[in-house]
Design a protein around this motif. Sequence first.
Motif, PDB file in Angstrom:
ATOM      1  N   PHE A   1     -10.516  -5.080   1.233  1.00  0.00           N
ATOM      2  CA  PHE A   1     -10.247  -4.289   2.013  1.00  0.00           C
ATOM      3  C   PHE A   1     -11.112  -3.160   2.471  1.00  0.00           C
ATOM      4  N   ALA A   2     -10.901  -2.382   3.647  1.00  0.00           N
ATOM      5  CA  ALA A   2     -11.814  -1.643   4.056  1.00  0.00           C
ATOM      6  C   ALA A   2     -11.771  -0.073   3.243  1.00  0.00           C
ATOM      7  N   TYR A   3     -10.645   0.235   3.239  1.00  0.00           N
ATOM      8  CA  TYR A   3     -10.707   1.365   2.426  1.00  0.00           C
ATOM      9  C   TYR A   3      -9.510   1.522   1.308  1.00  0.00           C
ATOM     10  N   SER A   4      -9.374   2.258   0.302  1.00  0.00           N
ATOM     11  CA  SER A   4      -8.612   2.337  -0.635  1.00  0.00           C
ATOM     12  C   SER A   4      -7.079   2.495  -0.381  1.00  0.00           C
ATOM     13  N   ASN A   5      -6.621   2.986   0.616  1.00  0.00           N
ATOM     14  CA  ASN A   5      -5.347   3.261   1.136  1.00  0.00           C
ATOM     15  C   ASN A   5      -4.658   2.475   1.959  1.00  0.00           C
ATOM     16  N   VAL A   6      -5.029   1.356   2.273  1.00  0.00           N
ATOM     17  CA  VAL A   6      -4.695  -0.019   3.113  1.00  0.00           C
ATOM     18  C   VAL A   6      -3.386  -0.168   2.940  1.00  0.00           C
ATOM     19  N   VAL A   7      -3.398  -0.718   1.594  1.00  0.00           N
ATOM     20  CA  VAL A   7      -1.623  -1.030   1.270  1.00  0.00           C
ATOM     21  C   VAL A   7      -0.716  -0.071   1.250  1.00  0.00           C
ATOM     22  N   GLU A   8      -1.176   1.075   1.069  1.00  0.00           N
ATOM     23  CA  GLU A   8      -0.116   2.263   0.984  1.00  0.00           C
ATOM     24  C   GLU A   8       0.092   2.712   2.596  1.00  0.00           C
ATOM     25  N   ASP A   9      -0.862   2.609   3.443  1.00  0.00           N
ATOM     26  CA  ASP A   9      -0.520   2.924   4.744  1.00  0.00           C
ATOM     27  C   ASP A   9       0.508   1.921   5.387  1.00  0.00           C
ATOM     28  N   VAL A  10       0.192   0.604   5.067  1.00  0.00           N
ATOM     29  CA  VAL A  10       1.127  -0.505   5.472  1.00  0.00           C
ATOM     30  C   VAL A  10       2.392  -0.284   4.896  1.00  0.00           C
ATOM     31  N   MET A  11       2.501  -0.151   3.682  1.00  0.00           N
ATOM     32  CA  MET A  11       3.817   0.069   3.207  1.00  0.00           C
ATOM     33  C   MET A  11       4.658   1.246   3.693  1.00  0.00           C
ATOM     34  N   THR A  12       3.716   2.297   4.056  1.00  0.00           N
ATOM     35  CA  THR A  12       4.582   3.560   4.677  1.00  0.00           C
ATOM     36  C   THR A  12       5.025   3.226   5.958  1.00  0.00           C
ATOM     37  N   LEU A  13       4.233   2.152   6.728  1.00  0.00           N
ATOM     38  CA  LEU A  13       5.149   1.643   7.924  1.00  0.00           C
ATOM     39  C   LEU A  13       6.273   0.801   7.688  1.00  0.00           C
ATOM     40  N   PHE A  14       6.277   0.048   6.733  1.00  0.00           N
ATOM     41  CA  PHE A  14       7.635  -0.789   6.457  1.00  0.00           C
ATOM     42  C   PHE A  14       8.586   0.162   5.973  1.00  0.00           C
ATOM     43  N   ARG A  15       8.348   1.261   5.144  1.00  0.00           N
ATOM     44  CA  ARG A  15       9.442   1.941   4.850  1.00  0.00           C
ATOM     45  C   ARG A  15       9.744   2.939   5.682  1.00  0.00           C
ATOM     46  N   SER A  16       9.135   3.369   6.795  1.00  0.00           N
ATOM     47  CA  SER A  16       9.529   4.362   7.746  1.00  0.00           C
ATOM     48  C   SER A  16      10.406   3.985   8.766  1.00  0.00           C
ATOM     49  N   SER A  17      10.285   2.531   8.985  1.00  0.00           N
ATOM     50  CA  SER A  17      11.353   2.030  10.052  1.00  0.00           C
ATOM     51  C   SER A  17      11.532   0.353   9.542  1.00  0.00           C
ATOM     52  N   ASP A  18      12.412  -0.090  10.529  1.00  0.00           N
ATOM     53  CA  ASP A  18      12.816  -1.462  10.330  1.00  0.00           C
ATOM     54  C   ASP A  18      11.772  -2.670  10.953  1.00  0.00           C
ATOM     55  N   ILE A  19      10.692  -2.528  10.207  1.00  0.00           N
ATOM     56  CA  ILE A  19       9.452  -3.431  10.704  1.00  0.00           C
ATOM     57  C   ILE A  19       9.392  -4.846   9.890  1.00  0.00           C
ATOM     58  N   ASP A  20       9.239  -5.817  10.627  1.00  0.00           N
ATOM     59  CA  ASP A  20       8.991  -7.061   9.941  1.00  0.00           C
ATOM     60  C   ASP A  20       7.622  -7.517   9.845  1.00  0.00           C
ATOM     61  N   VAL A  21       6.570  -7.208  10.695  1.00  0.00           N
ATOM     62  CA  VAL A  21       5.244  -7.406  10.649  1.00  0.00           C
ATOM     63  C   VAL A  21       4.321  -6.326  10.835  1.00  0.00           C
TER      64      VAL A  21
END
Length: 228
Positions: free
Chosen positions: A72-92
Amino acid sequence: MSSVEDQSHNRIEHVIQDGGSVDNTETVIAEKLHPNVSYERMPDKGIYEGINNAIVRCRGDVIGLLHSDDVFAYSNVVEDVMTLFRSSDIDVVYSDLSLGVFLEDGSFKVVRKWKSEEFHPRLLRMGWVPPHPTLFIKRSIFDRVGFYNSNYRISGDFDFMLRLFNLTGLKFKYLPTETIHMSLGGTSTRAFYTELIKLSEDFEISNKHGLPLSGLLLKKLRKLQQFI
């Protein structure tokens, strides 16, 4: 493994799939095992069968792949990705990556930068696919798209992404930042003869999905534009 451990997100199930490494992999993994790490060593016939075996073992709602020697390029990658999943109805979710080599001092020397863009269906016919290692996918989507075709040696990810991005009703989100440092020298970037295999498989996959030859040529040109 250290790259995953350093992620700020605290709910990561780290599933490791080893197809039968003959180096020191098994010993290194054993030294770093903890309750959130699941390790399986099982022979397979290639990368994509190994990926499929790992996906079957996953219990989480979202699955991302981190290939051998990539980080991973930085330590918050997974958190940033999961924020997107939590904030809206995203599939990918997908993003950008850099390809290069890790130096002895631990730094990463960038050779190529793969910058993606917001998805539109017309892009597929122009040879566009996002960087495969940056994909995070809801686990439930695999029920629709299926698993990776293990008959392909190198381009199974190309086939998988065309199937994925051609599915109707899915919501894709582009995270415009670099999330993966990918090591050159892997199966898809190793040598001239593997490039010939990849080209043959890409051609077969393009025909199967009805992509024009121009799209395959543009796919190769896009790669040339990434070098810095």
